[in-house]
Design an enzyme around this catalytic site. Structure first.
Site, PDB file in Angstrom:
ATOM      1  CD1 TRP A 313      -3.345  -0.681   0.694  1.00  0.00           C
ATOM      2  CD2 TRP A 313      -2.050  -2.348   1.430  1.00  0.00           C
ATOM      3  NE1 TRP A 313      -4.114  -1.817   0.730  1.00  0.00           N
ATOM      4  CE2 TRP A 313      -3.348  -2.864   1.175  1.00  0.00           C
ATOM      5  CE3 TRP A 313      -1.074  -3.231   1.888  1.00  0.00           C
ATOM      6  CZ2 TRP A 313      -3.679  -4.196   1.387  1.00  0.00           C
ATOM      7  CZ3 TRP A 313      -1.408  -4.561   2.092  1.00  0.00           C
ATOM      8  CH2 TRP A 313      -2.693  -5.033   1.848  1.00  0.00           C
ATOM      9  CG  ASP A 431     -10.829 -10.010   3.908  1.00  0.00           C
ATOM     10  OD1 ASP A 431     -10.069 -10.030   2.931  1.00  0.00           O
ATOM     11  OD2 ASP A 431     -11.188  -8.950   4.468  1.00  0.00           O
ATOM     12  CG  ASP A 473     -22.984   2.316  16.389  1.00  0.00           C
ATOM     13  OD1 ASP A 473     -23.447   2.046  15.265  1.00  0.00           O
ATOM     14  OD2 ASP A 473     -23.635   2.259  17.450  1.00  0.00           O
ATOM     15  CE1 TYR A 594      -8.480   0.123  -0.865  1.00  0.00           C
ATOM     16  CE2 TYR A 594      -6.528   1.192  -1.758  1.00  0.00           C
ATOM     17  CZ  TYR A 594      -7.176   0.051  -1.338  1.00  0.00           C
ATOM     18  OH  TYR A 594      -6.536  -1.165  -1.397  1.00  0.00           O
TER      19      TYR A 594
END
Length: 665
Positions: A313, A431, A473, A594
């Site tokens: 990244w 994942d 949340d 992102y």
């Protein structure tokens, strides 16, 4: 638990280490050496008995011995020639009936729980009354009968199904056609095949030939298989479709890229089996799809097991390929296999997910690629996304390990869950992006979507992390004078939007948010959040202790913003109570990657508002309105051929702004 993005994080699970390939090789060599020593010892003992007691143990005559003829690949013996035909042509009945005719391979590829046929030719007619026959299937480095990796298949008169068995279905002269059954729980992988025939005077063994290796796959067409999928349209999409669509961007600007899964391409099946073998896990566990998807989830990424794809990244990809270069999985998997397991550079979430889909579909597990917009990354199992601020409402960067990604891509796979209570089978989230560890390894899932939807995060595997991605949340904490933190605000509808996958039978986008969560703001959704958070590390934070009658909404005027152009935002504040509220509004605009990682702050603003009962107000940003605050951009060009130091801007606007000094440096 560690993070590949250099975040300070905490471990969630105990470490479990897998064995290494070297250990397996050593065990195999030791087993072979022990078998050889045993054989030599038995022969020595037999010779000693012949000498000591010839009356009790006479030396056998040649006429008393049964001849054993071992025929291997390439052997020629006209007297006792035999052959095994696995009927493996792509247009043959085995491949077509097992839905494996699309694999660009000359191997025998079959699915478990379904009968297949073998044509066996002897040098003489087979007599069922005097001749015996059995097959042996072996897989893994140390095949063992008790672990289901060494299978001895008997010849029976009638097939009963869902077990290893073989029966003669036709016989012509010296050839017999066998129908062979395997159980729907059989270990998947590559099997070595041998056949043995015998009668009172002769035994013949057709030994393993690599050309006759059998690839056994999961079977979503078999009702007894835990990956069974009832819909033919869905099987065509989630098992047989080689082209997919992967969604990215933001929830307001959803982009799409076509991805070539290529699960049937030449060499891909062998590469997928290699990935399983490279994991070092025992093949005896490869019959359970729950176990297999956890293995593959770990092996698609590289940090702790030299898996298929190395994540990056950083924006620097000079020693590999940028993630945006890849358009499919085939090149990646072939390169990994060709280099004997050297991680391929580089990938990000959609690459991991695309390759994961390829491997699962190739092995016969129905799967799809899923994109979640505004996807949270919870690093401390709080099941909330936590933002820590100091006394001046400035972010405390070293504490803000949680983040919200513009989008994140993972996978769903389809299977029953006999390891869970009834009702939690079906789609499971998995994942391969290396975000957090699960039992000491970078992997995630399978997490039942039914469990995630209802906040039942105590069910395995990794439901807390998946729940936080789609329904946490966002909690704001402010530092107190004594060093503790108090919750000052919570946002309940900012995570988990427009969860998307390719529609069945078309290139349209299918919104599957309802499978992951109840509708935002409903009683069912709030109950799910409260249920989940009770099992988190901040159980007391699921409900805000302050009044919730002030709402804030940020909207954008006009169309979606374009790269390089200004964006005009409006902040709308609404007091829904019957009393006046004094509101302190702290706003900040920042540039983010992102993945939610902070890049730079663009603007900050503090405003005091006195909101009358049931009053709404709005604040434009970036557009001049009489009587309202506005943003002004001032450009200054240095006219001198040297760097200015200790610069201070003096700003004054007639009727707009009193004189101010702005130190710039």
């Amino acid at each position: 638990m560690t993070s590949i993005r250099n975040r300070s994080t905490l471990g969630r699970f105990p470490t479990v280490n897998f064995g290494y390939e070297e250990d397996k090789e050593k065990e195999t060599e030791e087993a072979e050496e022990a078998e050889e020593n045993k054989s030599q010892k038995e022969n020595s003992c037999q010779q000693w008995l012949w000498k000591v007691c010839p009356c009790c143990c006479p030396k056998p005559n040649d006429d008393d011995l049964t001849d054993t003829l071992i025929i291997g690949p390439g052997d020629e013996n006209p007297k006792d020639m035999q052959s095994v035909d696995l009927m493996k042509s792509k247009s043959g009945e085995n491949r077509t009936e097992h839905h494996t005719d699309l694999y660009q391979s000359e191997n025998c590829i079959i699915r478990r729980g379904q009968k297949f046929h073998i044509l066996y030719t002897l040098s003489r007619p087979f007599n069922p009354n005097t001749d015996k026959l059995h097959l042996e299937f072996k897989t893994g480095p140390l095949p063992t009968v008790s672990k289901g990796t060494h299978v001895i298949i008997p010849l029976v008169e009638e097939l009963k199904g869902n077990r290893w068995e073989a029966a003669i279905v036709s016989q012509t002269d010296k050839s017999i056609k066998l129908s062979v059954n395997s159980p729907a729980s059989a270990v998947i992988g590559k099997y070595q095949v041998s056949v043995e025939t015998s009668n009172s005077t002769k035994k013949s063994v057709f030994t393993h030939d690599s050309a006759n290796d059998v690839y056994m796959l999961f079977n979503p067409w078999c009702k007894d298989d835990t990956v069974f999928m009832n819909s033919e349209d869905e099987r065509n999409e989630y098992v047989l479709n080689e082209i997919g669509r992967i969604y990215y961007g933001t929830e307001n600007q959803i982009g799409v890229r076509t991805w070539n899964y290529g699960q049937f391409d030449d060499g891909i099946l062998a590469a997928c089996i290699f990935v399983l073998e490279k994991s070092g896990t025992p093949p005896s566990g490869w019959g359970d799809p729950v176990n297999v998807v956890r293995i593959i989830s770990a092996m698609i990424n590289a940090p702790d097991d030299s898996g298929v794809v190395q994540g990056n990244w950083s924006g620097v990809y000079s020693d590999g390929n940028a993630p945006t270069v890849w358009s499919g999985s085939v090149e990646i998997l072939k390169q990994y296999h060709k280099t004997s397991g050297k991680p391929v550079k580089y990938g990000q979430c959609w690459i991991f997910a695309g390759v994961f889909t390829t491997v699962l579909r190739c092995l016969g597990i129905p799967s799809r690629t899923v994109s979640n917009f505004s996807s949270a990354h919870d690093t401390d199992v709080s099941l909330t996304t936590d933002i820590y601020l100091d006394e001046n409402l400035e972010p405390i960067e070293h504490l803000n390990a949680d983040s919200v990604w513009n989008f994140h891509v993972w996978n769903d796979c389809w299977m029953a869950r006999p390891d869970l209570p009834e009702g939690y089978g079906g789609w499971q989230a998995v994942d391969a992006t290396p975000q957090e560890t699960s039992q000491g390894t970078f992997r995630c899932g399978p997490a039942s979507l039914a469990a995630v939807r209802n906040g039942q995060v105590y069910l395995k595997h990794d439901c807390p992390f998946v729940f936080a991605e789609v329904n946490s949340d966002k909690i704001y904490w402010m530092k107190n004078a004594d060093g503790t933190f108090s919750q000052i605000y919570s946002e309940k509808k900012v995570v988990g939007h427009k969860i998307s996958t390719k529609a069945v039978g078309s290139d349209e986008r299918s919104d599957i948010t309802h499978l992951y969560k109840h509708a935002e703001g409903t009683e069912e959704e709030r109950i799910a959040v409260e249920t989940a958070c009770r099992y988190g590390s901040k159980a007391e934070a699921y409900s805000s202790p302050t009044a919730e009658d002030i709402s804030v909404e940020v909207t954008m005027d006009g169309k979606d913003p374009n790269m390089g152009e200004d964006a005009e935002l409006t902040i709308t504040v609404q007091n829904s109570s019957s009393e006046q509220r004094n509101v302190f509004l702290h706003s900040q605009a920042a540039v983010m990657y992102y993945t939610g990682v902070h890049k730079a702050t663009v603007r900050k603003d503090n405003t005091d508002l006195a909101m009358l009962p049931n009053e709404g107000g709005w604040m434009p940003i970036g557009k001049a309105v009489v009587g309202e605050k506005t943003a002004v951009e001032i450009l200054f060009t240095n006219p001198l051929p040297q760097v200015l130091k200790a610069v201070i801007f003096h700003v004054e606007g007639l009727g707009l702004l009193s004189a101010q000094k702005i130190p710039y440096g």
